[in-house]
Design an enzyme around this catalytic site. Structure first.
Site, PDB file in Angstrom:
ATOM      1  N   ASP A  86       0.901  -1.254   0.038  1.00  0.00           N
ATOM      2  CA  ASP A  86      -0.226   0.264  -0.059  1.00  0.00           C
ATOM      3  C   ASP A  86       0.714   1.628  -0.278  1.00  0.00           C
ATOM      4  OD1 ASP A  86      -2.199   1.851  -0.389  1.00  0.00           O
ATOM      5  OD2 ASP A  86      -2.817   1.562   2.164  1.00  0.00           O
ATOM      6  N   ASP A 288      -1.764   5.068  -5.085  1.00  0.00           N
ATOM      7  CA  ASP A 288      -2.245   4.029  -4.485  1.00  0.00           C
ATOM      8  C   ASP A 288      -2.101   2.664  -4.947  1.00  0.00           C
ATOM      9  OD1 ASP A 288      -3.076   2.943  -1.859  1.00  0.00           O
ATOM     10  OD2 ASP A 288      -4.494   3.983  -2.017  1.00  0.00           O
TER      11      ASP A 288
END
Length: 397
Positions: A86, A288
């Site tokens: 992430d 992201d």
């Protein structure tokens, strides 16, 4: 530069192997990096070498798994833990037997702390505190944390420090002691299935990020990257030793001007379709990898969808409304086996960044299309406004 000379627009192509390389640092260093990049006309600038890189294989895919993961060995007696990669968050955390209030895994698969808690007076503790006006009551006490994600998921726990086993490209093996979260209470949105991972590998630009900690120790430079294959899998690396010397355009990261300034962004962008403007400009874009799909705000999403549909005019595709895998899908007379069967019907998208005049990010059809289990082709770009992202746009896995 002589204004009479034509400038060449350099395009960063996202092929079947998607390579994203990030420079991670504090905002102060971001400023000096940006200045250096401008002086060297962006594409000529690159960070100084750190000597070596740590490399890890990546598993997963966008569909049907919806997640890319990496296995890291953690602890005095190293145990492998599978983490969701992430770049959109800072803190790494594991589901933890502290004991656990709400976890998707059970002992002995949970990480077990051993009085290795991080104290409240630690700088990383300060960095993760969500309420800056309410610090720890006891400076020598344990440091609690809470991470909140855009999808309304949360992780609550306490900071700990333990050894991470890292294999470097120069042959050395080190086990630096890094700070991460011992998560004993994970809450998931009702619509989500329990994750298959043991936790999250936070690779944001904040001080609590694993990348920032390795940089602070002098073990790697300011660079990390991940490569995602269109067929699934890939690899993750910390440090710049395996970055190709050719074919990479270095551009400065920009402040988003948003409440999420530890995210990675190249500044505002214009959305193009097959080289032509869609009318969507000034888009705040962040990278992201923790997001399976790419999300555009309502205006950009409708612009992209209209352009794609217009480009399909006369093509042998029909709407597949019965396929609920994703909001927008198409079908043909015969099921598609791979995106290679259908990519010729679609055109590439481009993101043209205002602050980086000599580079744009090109996203070919195979990077934004998904073939479902039903043999239909679906748009892997979703409406972010509908899921609470407001004006934010997210370049996902």
């Amino acid at each position: 530069m002589d204004s009479a000379k034509p400038t060449t627009l350099r395009t960063i192509h996202v092929a079947s192997l998607l390579v994203l390389i990030f420079v991670s640092s504090s905002k102060t260093i971001f400023t000096s990096f940006a200045a250096a990049a401008n002086q060297a006309q962006n594409s000529q600038w690159k960070p100084k070498s750190s000597g070596s890189s740590a490399v890890f294989p990546v598993q997963g895919n966008v569909y049907p798994d919806g997640v890319y993961t990496v296995a890291l060995k953690i602890g005095k007696r190293p145990q492998p833990y599978t983490l969701d990669i992430d770049t959109g968050s800072d803190l790494t955390w594991l589901q933890c037997d502290a004991p656990c209030v709400s976890c998707t895994k059970k002992p002995p698969d949970l990480y077990k702390p051993y009085n290795n808690f991080v104290r409240c007076n630690d700088a990383i503790c300060t960095a993760v505190q969500t309420n800056k006006n309410d610090p720890c009551a006891d400076a020598q006490g344990q440091c609690d944390y809470e991470v909140k994600y855009v999808d309304q998921g949360t992780s609550l726990g306490v900071l700990v420090a333990d050894n991470f086993q890292l294999q470097f490209s120069n042959g050395s093996r080190l086990s630096p002691r890094l700070v991460f979260g011992c998560g004993y209470d994970q809450q998931l949105p009702n619509s989500q299935n329990p994750p298959i991972t043991d936790g999250v590998l936070g690779l944001g630009a904040g001080k609590s990020s694993i990348v920032s900690q390795l940089q602070e120790m002098g073990l790697t430079g300011h660079v990390f990257g991940h490569c995602f294959s269109g067929q699934g899998g890939g690899f993750l690396f910390f440090g710049d030793k395996i970055v190709p010397s050719l074919g990479v355009i270095w551009v400065p990261m920009a402040s988003t001007g948003h409440s999420i300034d530890t995210h990675y962004s190249l500044g505002p962008a214009e959305l193009l379709f097959d080289g032509h403007s869609t009318g969507a400009k000034g888009l705040l874009m962040i990278f992201d990898s923790g997001s399976s799909y790419t999300y555009f705000n309502a205006i950009a999403y409708q612009a992209a969808l209209s352009a794609v549909r217009k480009g399909l005019s006369g093509k042998p595709l029909k709407d597949a409304v019965e396929d609920q895998s994703l909001p927008i899908c198409w079908k043909s007379a015969k099921p598609f086996k791979s995106v290679q069967d259908v990519k010729s019907y679609f055109k590439p998208l481009q993101l043209k960044y205002f602050k980086t005049k000599n580079a744009q990010l090109e996203i070919p059809p195979e990077a934004y299309l998904v073939i479902t289990k039903h043999g239909n082709v679906c748009l892997g770009i979703l409406n972010g406004t509908e899921v609470g992202l407001d004006s934010l746009n997210v370049i996902g896995g």
